[in-house]
Design an enzyme around this catalytic site. Structure first.
Site, mmCIF file in Angstrom:
data_model
loop_
_atom_site.group_PDB
_atom_site.id
_atom_site.type_symbol
_atom_site.label_atom_id
_atom_site.label_comp_id
_atom_site.label_asym_id
_atom_site.label_seq_id
_atom_site.Cartn_x
_atom_site.Cartn_y
_atom_site.Cartn_z
ATOM 1 N N ASP A 122 0.850 -1.184 0.000
ATOM 2 C CA ASP A 122 0.000 0.000 0.000
ATOM 3 C C ASP A 122 0.892 1.244 0.000
ATOM 4 O O ASP A 122 2.079 1.159 0.291
ATOM 5 C CB ASP A 122 -0.851 0.042 1.274
ATOM 6 C CG ASP A 122 -1.989 -0.961 1.224
ATOM 7 O OD1 ASP A 122 -2.326 -1.403 0.126
ATOM 8 O OD2 ASP A 122 -2.513 -1.304 2.302
ATOM 9 N N ASP B 85 -4.586 -2.761 5.203
ATOM 10 C CA ASP B 85 -5.030 -2.246 6.500
ATOM 11 C C ASP B 85 -6.542 -2.249 6.662
ATOM 12 O O ASP B 85 -7.050 -2.079 7.761
ATOM 13 C CB ASP B 85 -4.491 -0.829 6.736
ATOM 14 C CG ASP B 85 -4.881 0.142 5.619
ATOM 15 O OD1 ASP B 85 -5.825 -0.164 4.871
ATOM 16 O OD2 ASP B 85 -4.231 1.195 5.491
ATOM 17 N N ASP C 231 -9.179 -5.455 2.337
ATOM 18 C CA ASP C 231 -7.883 -6.046 2.003
ATOM 19 C C ASP C 231 -7.787 -7.506 2.437
ATOM 20 O O ASP C 231 -6.840 -8.203 2.074
ATOM 21 C CB ASP C 231 -6.744 -5.262 2.683
ATOM 22 C CG ASP C 231 -6.528 -3.902 2.043
ATOM 23 O OD1 ASP C 231 -6.611 -3.831 0.805
ATOM 24 O OD2 ASP C 231 -6.292 -2.930 2.766
#
Length: 982
Positions: free
Chosen positions: A454, A754, A758
């Protein structure tokens, strides 16, 4: 051997089936000490028990829901109840006992809920307020705890040191040696008296006790390390209102009557009742196995511990905690189920099993040879029917030596050395801000070839501030905001609608902390916007009091936007939306101009706003667009918030600086053979700018999620190796990328995440890395490692430790097997040649302790060095540049082919034992030439034409040359050894 290990000792690093886990246990056969050997393996019977509990829960909830629905239809008014408050509950000042509360929520009992006055009535009987929560008076909290219990589930007591001593004594071979020692003492003392006759027996006893206590000490320290790690895993905090103040609190401190605030991705920490909230969707699969989510609202207010918020946000009144909940009982059972064993543990169990059988064979033969020598002597002397005490002691010594050979030969320490190394690595990684949830992740991370990261919080600092804005078509720097100057250039009506949008269409909240200071809760993006609103002189409390919230649609990474519907003064309805700039702007058809007027959004205005978005993005700013619309009177809260017809309020540019050290870490990954890709929901230009700054985007491709999704399979396979950035990605884009890299390109993939969405990618990846600060509980539960500081550099540290584990285990295996083989050969060959063993039982036990427990402590706990990141991952495919779906089969074929040619050249080297020129006269031996020729020809046939039968695949010319070259290397080594004088 390789075939035996592959067929029986091959388990996946993640999601291994119970069948695979059970299979290798059955094959293990001869095990000296099952309690120790299988200590760090999953308890399958407890897992079956937990699965049965889930099925029972599913059936109970199904029946409860049906009864609840029926109750809604047939209950008219309040029904009488025979509930009587227990005296101890009355004495404590409450009007509901724990059992009654449990039956209401767990049983979805609408009748009881109505009888007790609904949610507000139950709050009153629990002496709490749904607005202010519990008071923090210690005495009252203790009284509440005595009546209702604590929010912890029962766990097995930690084993003490003496339990490990007892388990070490369960070693079958040590018990046999102990009996031998007792017999030796009895016979020795009877023959030679005390203390001369006791030396041998006492020596064995002392050696056994030394081995036991050293082993127990090592195991005990290891258990303490795992205990500390378990404590860290259980550190979960939640937002709670107590004393009219929002505060963070451990879920284990929750009590019935507490008011808990839950958002998307949170796990429900106790059984409770819905107080207020919007769009709450609960995933109950962890508790019941049921995959269909459940809506929770005023009509269905029941919330069960262990379930997860899939969507929405709410306040919940805690009613039941700890072992009184079904989740508590399930977790108590699951905690005894243990973690899956790692692939390396299982493989080394297989190696230990094979070597153990070989050792047992050698022990029996050695014993037989020594006994045969003794019997031959007695036959020659004519004393076969007459035995002296010394001869009986010799016989006992032979037996003790044979048993000790088994002790030394069976490398029980191999799989335990893996656990020791992993425990050491996990403890050290914890200090480096990485919490390992699954043991196998330590191993797997050492083989990682790709990291899908990310952007926000991992590559950047996650400390966001609004630095630029375009309000009413005017672009302004707002880093050093002068409120008077800023507001003077924007019409008052526009400032008012802007502040309403910021404060009321927000997933964050401005609260008063314990110290009386104002505190902003929420994501960094929301925090940045709320700080911007406060800097403009906005009053969030006044804004909330002036309007009534009718409907909320929280932000999620699929829609890339959030929305709220308000009832504003005068009774009209107004919708606000906020999200990805180009998506929200596409839903706008009007804009507020510099005069504060709402005007149509023409091409010139669209061009200006689009250029502004691109300008902000090229400066590595995250851009958000804010819009609003007036709704018709007929809007229903059950309807979806519109996605078009909005008036654009403006665009903000949010700065999130790149973390220090990220660029260097990415460069180190590249050197180590690990490809780093960035997957983000940000605008393509923002993503590119950040990726270049981090050193991720070099000679590769940046692609947008919607484009990636529309690619054909062939196009996708062609593009994926070149992709370095995916922008405006959805959770499924990340999942697709990870799956393709793993299955098609045979990469070992680590992925960061997070959010709740996900979870599929974290679950699919070889190593799921959840963010500890920004991560939701759903993301953390799906992950294998939690990065506690959300820092990409920490991911590099995890990879370094993973490689260190592999290297340490390799060193220990080499050391232990070398000692094993030497001890076996020395005693066996000596027994065969001289009729006696040079290494006594005491000596062999000492050797075993050096090689097993002490060797593992010395070699399996070596810390990593920076040099580990200068080599390729622990895989053969990179060495031979193998890619694609057949890379594993090609690698195995290469190994097989190289092994065969090693034997061919070894055969040639063996022609002359003491001469370097082994080729002289080779053509004179036609049989030798014929055998070698046939071997080579048949090897070509097996590799090139018998793939299905022999599990091989055709090799290229280069791969054939590599195989032959590897085989040939043995010849100069053999020639060098012949030059060493013996």
């Amino acid at each position: 051997m390789d075939s035996f290990l592959s067929n029986n000792f091959d388990v996946k690093p993640k999601h291994a089936s119970d069948e695979a886990l059970g299979k290798w246990r059955q094959v293990c056969g001869f095990v000296k000490n099952p309690k120790r050997r299988f200590r760090f393996t999953a308890n399958l019977s407890k897992r079956y028990e937990a699965a049965a509990m889930r099925r029972t829960n599913q059936e109970k909830l199904r029946i409860a829901v049906l009864v609840s629905k029926a109750a809604f239809q047939f209950i008219s008014g309040v029904q009488p109840s025979d509930y009587v408050v227990p005296e101890e509950v009355k004495a404590a000042g409450f009007q509901l006992c724990a059992d009654e509360l449990g039956s209401i929520v767990e049983g979805h009992d609408v009748k009881k809920l109505r009888f007790h006055g609904g949610v507000q009535g139950i709050a009153g009987k629990l002496c709490t307020s749904t607005a202010k929560g519990l008071t923090s008076d210690a005495g009252l909290l203790n009284k509440r705890q005595e009546i209702y219990g604590i929010n912890k589930f029962a766990e097995a007591e930690a084993k003490g040191f003496w339990v490990f001593v007892w388990e070490a004594l369960q070693d079958m071979t040590l018990m046999i040696l102990g009996m031998c020692a007792i017999v030796s003492l009895a016979v020795g003392i009877a023959m030679e008296g005390w203390p001369d006759g006791a030396h041998d027996g006492l020596g064995i006893v002392a050696s056994i006790l030394l081995v036991v206590f050293v082993t127990a000490t090592s195991d005990y320290r290891q258990s303490l390390q795992f205990k500390d790690l378990d404590k860290e895993k259980k550190k979960i905090t939640i937002q709670v209102t107590r004393n009219d103040c929002r505060q963070k609190m451990s879920i284990y401190d929750l009590l019935p009557g507490d008011i808990v605030h839950l958002n998307i991705g949170d796990q429900v920490p106790a059984d409770g009742l819905f107080v207020s909230g919007f769009s709450v969707l609960i995933d109950e699969s962890s508790l019941t196995g049921e995959s269909e989510p459940v809506f929770v609202n005023d009509k269905n207010p029941f919330m069960l511990s262990g379930t997860k918020l899939q969507d929405g946000s709410c306040k919940m009144l805690v009613t039941t905690v700890g072992m009184r909940t079904q989740w508590g009982k399930l977790m108590a059972t699951l905690s005894e189920g243990g973690d899956d064993e790692t692939p390396l543990q299982v493989k080394l169990n297989g190696v230990a099993t094979i070597i153990g059988k070989v050792g047992l064979f050698f022990a029996v033969v050695t014993f037989g040879v020594m006994v045969q020598g003794l019997l031959v002597n007695k036959v020659q002397e004519g004393t076969i029917w007459s035995w002296s005490g010394d001869e009986l002691l010799n016989l006992l010594e032979f037996f003790a030596v044979a048993v000790t050979i088994v002790v030394v030969a069976v490398p029980e320490g191999l799989p335990l050395a893996v656990t020791l190394s992993l425990a050491f690595a996990m403890k050290k990684m914890m200090n480096d801000k990485a919490l390992v949830r699954h043991l196998a992740a330590c191993e797997t991370m050492g083989s990682a070839t790709s990291i899908c990261s990310d952007k926000t919080g991992t590559l950047t600092t996650n400390r966001m501030t609004v630095v630029k804005s375009c309000i009413c078509m005017n672009v302004k720097e707002v880093s050093n905001l002068d409120k008077a100057s800023f507001c003077s250039e924007i019409p008052e009506s526009a400032v008012k609608i802007l502040l309403q949008s910021i404060f009321l269409n927000s997933g964050g909240e401005i609260v008063t902390g314990k110290d009386g200071k104002r505190e902003i809760l929420g994501t960094p993006t929301e925090t940045a916007l709320l700080e911007f609103g406060l800097s403009l002189g906005g009053d969030p409390q006044a804004e909330r009091q002036a309007s009534k919230t009718v409907k909320v649609e929280p932000f999620n990474s699929t829609k890339k936007r959030m929305g709220v519907v308000l009832e504003v003064p005068g009774g009209s309805l107004r919708a606000h939306t906020k999200g990805a700039s180009e998506i929200v702007l596409a839903g706008c058809d009007k804009v507020i101009n510099s005069n504060g007027e709402v005007v149509p959004l023409d091409e010139k205005s669209i061009s200006h706003l689009t250029d502004t978005i691109n300008q902000f993005a090229n400066e590595a700013l995250r851009t958000l667009c804010l819009g609003y619309m007036e709704l018709e009177k007929g809007f229903s809260p059950e309807s979806a918030i519109p996605v078009s017809g909005y008036t654009c309020i403006g665009i903000v540019g949010i700065k999130d600086p790149v973390r220090p050290g990220v660029k260097e870490s990415v460069a180190t990954c590249r050197t180590a053979g690990i490809m780093v890709r960035m997957v983000t929901g940000d605008n393509i230009n923002t993503a590119k700018a950040i990726a270049r700054e981090c050193g991720i985007l070099t000679d590769g491709v940046a692609v947008e999620g919607p484009v990636f999704r529309e690619l054909s399979q062939e196009e996708m396979l062609d593009l994926i190796p070149k992709i370095q950035v995916i922008a405006r990605s959805s959770p499924m884009d990340k999942h697709t990328l990870v799956k393709q890299l793993r299955t098609t390109f045979d990469e070992v993939v680590a992925v960061t995440g997070d959010g709740t969405n996900d979870a599929p990618a974290l679950h699919e990846a070889d190593i799921g890395l959840a963010m500890g600060i920004a991560g939701t509980e759903v993301a953390k539960e799906s992950a294998d490692v939690i990065i506690l500081d959300d820092n990409f550099t920490t991911i590099l540290t995890v990879a370094k430790w993973g490689r260190s584990v592999y290297i340490n285990i390799q060193k220990f295996v080499q050391f232990q097997l070398t000692v094993n083989i030497v001890a076996l050969i020395v005693n066996f060959s000596s027994a065969c040649l001289t009729g006696s063993a040079p290494l006594t039982a005491v000596q062999l036990l000492w050797v075993n302790m050096i090689m097993d427990t002490l060797g593992a402590l010395a070699l399996a706990t070596e810390p990593p060095t920076d040099d580990l990141m200068k080599r390729s991952p622990a895989r053969g495919k990179e060495l031979f540049n193998l890619e694609g779906p057949n890379s594993t089969l090609i690698l195995n074929t290469l190994i097989f082919n190289s092994f065969v040619f090693c034997q061919v050249f070894n055969e040639i080297s063996s022609r002359k034992m003491d001469e370097i020129d082994v080729f002289s006269g080779i053509l004179n031996n036609y049989v030798f030439v014929a055998v070698l020729g046939c071997t080579a020809v048949f090897q070509v046939v097996i590799i090139e034409f018998l793939g299905t039968f022999a599990s091989t695949t055709p090799l290229t010319c280069a791969q054939w040359c590599v195989s032959v070259l590897i085989g040939f290397i043995g010849m100069p080594i053999a020639a060098g050894l012949k030059m060493v004088p013996v």
